[in-house]
Design an enzyme around this catalytic site. Structure first.
Site, PDB file in Angstrom:
ATOM      1  N   HIS A  69       0.830  -1.210   0.000  1.00  0.00           N
ATOM      2  CA  HIS A  69       0.000   0.000   0.000  1.00  0.00           C
ATOM      3  C   HIS A  69       0.863   1.258   0.000  1.00  0.00           C
ATOM      4  O   HIS A  69       1.246   1.738   1.071  1.00  0.00           O
ATOM      5  CB  HIS A  69      -0.894   0.000   1.245  1.00  0.00           C
ATOM      6  N   HIS A 304      -4.016   3.187  -3.398  1.00  0.00           N
ATOM      7  CA  HIS A 304      -4.238   2.714  -2.023  1.00  0.00           C
ATOM      8  C   HIS A 304      -3.497   1.409  -1.746  1.00  0.00           C
ATOM      9  O   HIS A 304      -2.749   1.310  -0.776  1.00  0.00           O
ATOM     10  CB  HIS A 304      -5.731   2.515  -1.735  1.00  0.00           C
ATOM     11  N   GLU A 455     -17.730  -3.834  24.499  1.00  0.00           N
ATOM     12  CA  GLU A 455     -16.952  -5.068  24.635  1.00  0.00           C
ATOM     13  C   GLU A 455     -15.706  -5.080  23.748  1.00  0.00           C
ATOM     14  O   GLU A 455     -14.615  -5.456  24.193  1.00  0.00           O
ATOM     15  CB  GLU A 455     -17.825  -6.288  24.308  1.00  0.00           C
ATOM     16  N   HIS A 517     -28.757 -14.731  24.706  1.00  0.00           N
ATOM     17  CA  HIS A 517     -27.722 -14.598  25.730  1.00  0.00           C
ATOM     18  C   HIS A 517     -27.000 -15.911  26.032  1.00  0.00           C
ATOM     19  O   HIS A 517     -26.072 -15.927  26.829  1.00  0.00           O
ATOM     20  CB  HIS A 517     -28.338 -14.057  27.032  1.00  0.00           C
TER      21      HIS A 517
HETATM   22  C1  TPP Z   1     -11.477  -4.232   9.997  1.00  0.00           C
HETATM   23  C2  TPP Z   1     -10.951  -4.106   8.625  1.00  0.00           C
HETATM   24  N1  TPP Z   1     -11.811  -4.136   7.599  1.00  0.00           N
HETATM   25  C3  TPP Z   1     -11.366  -4.059   6.334  1.00  0.00           C
HETATM   26  C4  TPP Z   1     -10.038  -3.962   6.064  1.00  0.00           C
HETATM   27  C5  TPP Z   1      -9.535  -3.909   4.637  1.00  0.00           C
HETATM   28  N2  TPP Z   1      -9.072  -2.538   4.337  1.00  0.00           N
HETATM   29  C6  TPP Z   1      -7.784  -2.201   4.432  1.00  0.00           C
HETATM   30  S1  TPP Z   1      -7.504  -0.585   4.109  1.00  0.00           S
HETATM   31  C7  TPP Z   1      -9.148  -0.318   3.803  1.00  0.00           C
HETATM   32  C8  TPP Z   1      -9.631   1.062   3.430  1.00  0.00           C
HETATM   33  C9  TPP Z   1      -9.195   2.027   4.434  1.00  0.00           C
HETATM   34  O1  TPP Z   1      -9.419   3.314   4.005  1.00  0.00           O
HETATM   35  P1  TPP Z   1      -8.547   4.464   4.650  1.00  0.00           P
HETATM   36  O2  TPP Z   1      -8.396   4.225   6.085  1.00  0.00           O
HETATM   37  O3  TPP Z   1      -9.153   5.731   4.223  1.00  0.00           O
HETATM   38  O4  TPP Z   1      -7.128   4.231   4.005  1.00  0.00           O
HETATM   39  P2  TPP Z   1      -6.465   4.980   2.772  1.00  0.00           P
HETATM   40  O5  TPP Z   1      -7.008   4.350   1.533  1.00  0.00           O
HETATM   41  O6  TPP Z   1      -6.819   6.404   2.870  1.00  0.00           O
HETATM   42  O7  TPP Z   1      -5.021   4.700   2.949  1.00  0.00           O
HETATM   43  C10 TPP Z   1      -9.869  -1.478   3.969  1.00  0.00           C
HETATM   44  C11 TPP Z   1     -11.324  -1.588   3.753  1.00  0.00           C
HETATM   45  C12 TPP Z   1      -9.157  -3.947   7.167  1.00  0.00           C
HETATM   46  N3  TPP Z   1      -7.855  -3.872   7.026  1.00  0.00           N
HETATM   47  N4  TPP Z   1      -9.645  -3.995   8.425  1.00  0.00           N
END
Ligand code: TPP
Ligand code: MG
Length: 709
Positions: A69, A304, A455, A517
């Site tokens: 990334h 990204h 939680e 529950h």
């Molecule tokens: C809990 C979770 N859900 C989904 C992902 C997959 N994922 C990684 S980065 C991302 C998008 C994040 O967007 P942002 O925080 O705006 O990052 P940017 O593209 O700006 O670097 C996703 C959906 C993850 N790593 N963790």
């Protein structure tokens, strides 16, 4: 575009920077304003060049791995440069220095950002390690993994959880300071900095933990929001239109909106404002351009999570005016980033503070050192063993949640590092002990956190507390709501942290609250998590042992699962007490020849014992194996396991009011499991136990059945 002088972060240089307000392509040479003759005689690099070193390393490492990334590291490079060079208190030579600032990259996909920072500032992370980005056994895993690269404070990647860990770290700092600092002696005095993106803010856990951080006034927590308007699917406008500053203001945070995340001066000023307010956590909202520097891809989701590609990398090099080959950093840039001298100085200053403190408060200083090392008090094991023996002697029939609380009353005075809590179920989880004192905004001297109904937030905060060190966190909810916290439990196991998750109301036996529950599949889920130990004790003795094991387990978390309902005491021969620690043991030996084995846990152990007693009256040789922690039993040597479960005895029955499937590996396909395969119902607990077959009669019938087979 214009240049202006910044207030310098070192005494001998004036820095130049560019104030890019848009994503225009950059012309080579624009940033290359150098100061050829500094006092040190070295060429000083501009701030932009320093940030560009991060950009280059990030895009080149992602390209080399053909995976990763580049967007977030390139977009946050300027913010990181200002924070790390101008504000972060750290010593690359000693990443474990207790009073260092904590830095968390909650948007963990931008891992090349932290690897670049660690490498450039002088941590033990070589250029070779960076070249090995995302390769097997490298220190530079795809997402930052705790314990791989020095200086990585927590594993991040599951969005939102890094932020929660950071809240835990800041909370630990505040409480530790409350417990140990004395007038004129600030031995615990550091900040927690966290980078986060749109994803972290969209995740629900960010609400849980930021709400609590505001309420508790974690004034030394500073978060940087990478407000680039982009997530994986594109422009976030269509799915994320919150007013983030207002949201955080309502949490009670100090919010600094609209900071140009590529303007070093603006960033540094914002950090100064953040540092000045130690009553509230601060959110610095930084407008940034994802992938900044890449003329063809910046500002779009295309950078990204994919390599820029060779051509685009070439174009980016030209736009940035970065002429160096991949993984080549000019020595003057290394020199400007090098934080070793500054870090050693900062640590030395702290050591002097500590020495004065130790003179004034020697016992406290010694205790602080012990607490930070994670070592238990020397007498701990003897003391808890005495208590376990006392439980055996007292032979009380109590609910195991109550037995847990009784154990806490013994542990509490022995272990001031215990930092308790519950997600708004203190009275049900029985997590308060006689010496519990709540932590509040104005009084950080306590040892108990009222987490509220959060939680997941609680569990990830506990991990941050454990990572910070100085505490053993325990936190509780109903077993069923472990599900809400599931990924934080997993992260505790992955990171090998001593978080103790207390789960009460452990089966359909909880009764009237009904199937919403009543846990069914949760035990299996916990048991199948690598490096987690799950205990489901059957009485006061096993409950105390489970607490002992959880506290003594330095390299991983434990889940302690307790009943709502009363459980009868089990009688054991004296020497058997020690075998409980092995996770599974012969509770009731067979009389005569061994005909069949009943394996049981928790509330079902008494059924097994009664069934065995009845069967032995009719001449059967029935052994009862209590298995409070199957993972620990499986970790014993084969010889021990063979003594408990002799392989030639295939007539086996398992009884547990949880999902049946888990037990077939112990009873074999010809064995019988009395367990759950459906959801429960709403009714009194004893009625449900009968309804689903958890009776002495059913156990007897199953044993007769397997003997006949
Ligand atoms: C809990 C979770 N859900 C989904 C992902 C997959 N994922 C990684 S980065 C991302 C998008 C994040 O967007 P942002 O925080 O705006 O990052 P940017 O593209 O700006 O670097 C996703 C959906 C993850 N790593 N963790
Ligand atoms: Mg984003």
């Amino acid at each position: 575009m214009h240049h202006k002088a910044l207030h310098p972060f070192s005494h001998c240089a004036v820095y130049c920077y560019l104030n890019p307000v848009c994503g225009m392509a950059f012309v080579r040479g624009q940033y290359a304003l150098l100061f050829p003759n500094t006092a040190a005689g070295a060429t000083m690099s501009s701030r932009i060049e320093l940030a560009n070193a991060i950009r280059a390393l990030s895009m080149d490492a992602v390209q080399a791995a053909n995976s990763g990334h580049p967007g977030a590291p390139m977009g946050m490079a300027d913010i990181a440069e200002v924070l790390w060079n101008g504000h972060l208190k750290h010593n690359p030579a000693n990443p474990d220095w207790p009073d260092r600032d904590r830095f968390v990259l909650s948007n963990g996909h931008g891992s090349m950002l932290i690897y670049s920072l660690l490498h450039l500032t002088g941590y033990d992370l070589s250029i070779g390690d960076l070249r090995n980005f995302r390769q097997l056994h490298s220190k530079t895993a795809g997402h930052p993994e705790y314990g791989y690269a020095p200086g990585v404070e927590t594993t991040t990647g599951p969005l939102g959880q890094g932020l929660a860990n950071a809240v835990g770290m800041a909370l630990a700092e505040k409480i530790l300071a409350g417990q140990f600092n004395r007038e004129g002696h600030a031995v615990v005095d550091h900040r927690t900095w966290v980078f986060l993106g749109d994803g972290c803010l969209m995740e629900g856990i960010s609400h849980e933990v930021c709400s609590l951080a505001g309420t508790l006034g974690l004034g030394k927590l500073v978060a940087f929001y990478d407000d680039n308007g982009i997530s994986i699917d594109g422009d976030v406008e269509a799915w994320f239109s919150d007013d983030t500053p207002k949201r955080f203001e309502s949490y009670g945070w100090q919010v600094i909106p609209n900071v140009d995340g590529h303007d070093a001066d603006a960033i540094s000023k914002a950090i100064d404002i953040a540092k000045a307010d130690t009553d509230k956590p601060t959110l610095i909202c930084c407008k940034t351009i994802i992938g900044k520097g890449s003329p063809g891809k910046q500002g779009t989701e295309s950078c990204h999570g994919a390599p820029l590609g060779a051509d685009e990398i070439q174009a980016t090099r030209e736009a940035l005016g970065w002429q160096h080959a991949p993984f080549e950093i000019p020595s003057e840039i290394y020199a400007a980033w090098d934080a070793k001298a500054k870090g050693a100085e900062a640590e030395q200053a702290w050591k002097e503070t500590l020495a004065t403190y130790a003179q004034a408060h020697p016992a406290l200083a010694e205790e602080l050192a012990r607490r930070m090392s994670g070592a238990l008090p020397v007498n701990f094991e003897t003391d808890i063993d005495n208590y376990i023996a006392l439980c055996a002697e007292t032979a009380a029939d109590v609910a195991s949640r109550k037995a847990s609380q009784q154990t806490l009353n013994v542990l509490g005075p022995l272990l001031p590092e215990l930092l308790g809590g519950s997600a708004d179920l203190a009275g049900s989880n029985l997590t308060l002990w006689q010496g519990s004192k709540g932590v509040s905004n104005n009084d950080a001297g306590g040892n108990y956190i009222y987490y509220g109904v959060r939680e997941f937030g609680m569990s990830a905060i506990m991990n941050g507390i454990a990572l910070h060190k100085g505490f053993i966190p325990y936190g509780a909810t109903f077993l069923i709501f472990m599900e809400y916290a599931r990924n934080a439990v997993r992260m505790a196991a992955l990171m090998g942290q001593r978080s103790i998750f207390v789960y009460t109301h452990d089966s359909i036996g909880l009764g009237e609250d009904g199937p919403t529950h009543q846990p069914v599949e949760q035990m299996t889920s916990l048991r199948s998590t690598p490096n987690l130990e799950t205990w489901r004790p059957c009485d006061t003795v096993e409950s105390a042992v489970s607490w002992k094991m959880a506290v003594m387990r330095e390299q991983g978390p434990s889940a302690l699962v307790f009943s709502r309902q009363t459980l009868p005491h089990q009688y054991r021969a004296g020497e058997v007490l020690e075998e409980i620690e092995r996770g599974g043991y012969v509770l009731t030996p067979e009389v005569g020849e061994l005909d069949a084995i009943i394996i049981a846990t928790g509330s079902e152990v008494s059924l097994a014992v009664e069934a065995a007693a009845t069967l032995s009256e009719s001449g059967r040789g029935i052994r009862v194996v209590s298995m409070p922690c199957a993972e620990r039993f499986m970790a014993q040597d084969a010889a021990y396991r063979e003594t408990v479960l002799p392989s030639h005895v295939l007539a086996r029955v398992a009884v547990e009011a949880a999902h049946a499937d888990y037990w077939y590996k112990f009873v074999g396909l010809d064995g019988r499991v009395i367990g759950m395969t459906s959801f429960g119902e709403s009714a009194p607990g004893d009625v449900l136990m009968k309804e689903y077959g958890f009776t002495v009669e059913t156990v007897i019938a199953a044993v007769e059945d397997v003997i006949l087979d």
